[in-house]
Design a protein around this motif. Structure first.
Motif, short mmCIF file in Angstrom:
data_model
loop_
_atom_site.label_atom_id
_atom_site.label_comp_id
_atom_site.label_asym_id
_atom_site.label_seq_id
_atom_site.Cartn_x
_atom_site.Cartn_y
_atom_site.Cartn_z
N ASP A 8 53.74 44.19 31.52
CA ASP A 8 54.20 45.37 32.24
C ASP A 8 55.47 45.93 31.64
O ASP A 8 55.98 45.44 30.63
CB ASP A 8 54.39 45.06 33.72
CG ASP A 8 55.62 44.17 34.00
OD1 ASP A 8 56.21 43.63 33.04
OD2 ASP A 8 55.97 44.02 35.19
N SER A 15 52.79 49.33 37.11
CA SER A 15 53.14 47.91 37.06
C SER A 15 53.80 47.47 38.36
O SER A 15 53.53 46.36 38.86
CB SER A 15 54.09 47.66 35.89
OG SER A 15 53.50 48.00 34.66
N ARG A 31 55.96 37.41 33.93
CA ARG A 31 56.02 38.75 33.35
C ARG A 31 56.16 38.66 31.85
O ARG A 31 56.96 37.89 31.33
CB ARG A 31 57.21 39.53 33.89
CG ARG A 31 57.09 40.06 35.30
CD ARG A 31 58.25 41.00 35.61
NE ARG A 31 58.23 42.17 34.75
CZ ARG A 31 59.27 42.58 34.01
NH1 ARG A 31 60.41 41.93 34.01
NH2 ARG A 31 59.15 43.66 33.26
N VAL A 55 49.97 50.05 30.60
CA VAL A 55 50.32 48.91 31.44
C VAL A 55 50.05 49.32 32.89
O VAL A 55 50.04 50.50 33.20
CB VAL A 55 51.82 48.52 31.25
CG1 VAL A 55 52.06 47.98 29.87
CG2 VAL A 55 52.76 49.69 31.56
N PRO A 56 49.81 48.31 33.74
CA PRO A 56 49.85 46.88 33.50
C PRO A 56 48.52 46.33 33.01
O PRO A 56 47.48 46.99 33.14
CB PRO A 56 50.17 46.31 34.88
CG PRO A 56 49.41 47.24 35.80
CD PRO A 56 49.57 48.61 35.18
N SER A 68 45.81 49.73 37.58
CA SER A 68 46.53 49.13 38.70
C SER A 68 45.73 49.09 39.99
O SER A 68 45.74 48.09 40.70
CB SER A 68 47.86 49.85 38.92
OG SER A 68 47.65 51.20 39.31
#
Length: 210
Positions: A8, A15, A31, A55-56, A68
């Motif tokens: 992330d 994220s 992380r 990301v994530p 996400s």
């Protein structure tokens, strides 16, 4: 069991959503920062994780997940007792609609890649960036406020426990604050975000990764 890993960026709204969900569920995770400003998301190692270069990315349960909301829904479905999504079809539809209003309507327009391209083709600078953010974040959250005018709204977006809708709302409000978007008149949003921010799961990362 292998500890989940999230790839992330500290300031990424998407994220942040996944970190909130993991914390609400009490899932310990590691992380691995991906520096979006340096373009690390477009380097070969990250593209191998996610061909979109976004990301994530979450490694969990022996699987690699992207996007996400898909990740949050997976977490909701594998931990149904936590009610990140309501148990009834109508409730799930409402929470998804609230979540999508942010993640699919506000966020993509205000994504760094989108805004940078707008600046590139218009020759605009920081004033244009701020005007763009103010327009779309402000209008989007004003519509979200109207969507909250519903008997199903409680202490949180849907009832009295955080759901995927709150997981989407709080990062977007943090973006509004970052860009100094005036949302002081959005009283329902303000009350819900205050309730969320009293929960440790919603704590943001407030400084860049080293």
């Amino acid at each position: 069991m292998t500890r989940p890993v999230i790839y992330d960026y500290w300031r990424s709204s998407a994220s942040y959503r996944v970190r909130i969900a993991l914390r609400l569920l009490g899932i310990d995770f590691e992380r691995v920062p991906v520096n979006l400003l340096s373009g690390e998301q477009k380097d070969a190692p990250h593209l191998a994780r996610n061909p979109q270069g976004l990301v994530p990315v979450l490694d969990i349960d022996g699987q690699r997940l992207t996007q996400s909301l898909a990740i949050v829904e997976y977490l909701a479905e594998t931990h149904p007792d936590q009610n990140l999504l309501p148990t009834d079809p109508l409730g799930r539809a409402r929470v998804r609609a609230l979540s999508h209003a942010i993640a699919m309507d506000i966020h993509p327009i205000c994504n760094t890649g989108t805004v940078n391209h707008v600046l590139e083709i218009t020759g605009g600078g920081d004033p244009v960036r701020r005007a763009w953010m103010g327009k779309f974040i402000g209008d989007g959250l004003a519509a979200f406020e109207r969507m909250l005018d519903n008997p199903a709204t409680g202490r949180f977006c849907h009832g009295d426990r955080p759901t995927m809708a709150d997981i989407c709302l709080v990062p977007q409000v943090h973006n509004a604050r970052r860009w100094q978007v005036d949302i002081g008149n959005l009283t329902r949003i303000g009350a819900i975000v205050s309730a969320c921010e009293r929960l440790p799961a919603f704590e943001p990362i407030t400084a860049p990764d080293p």
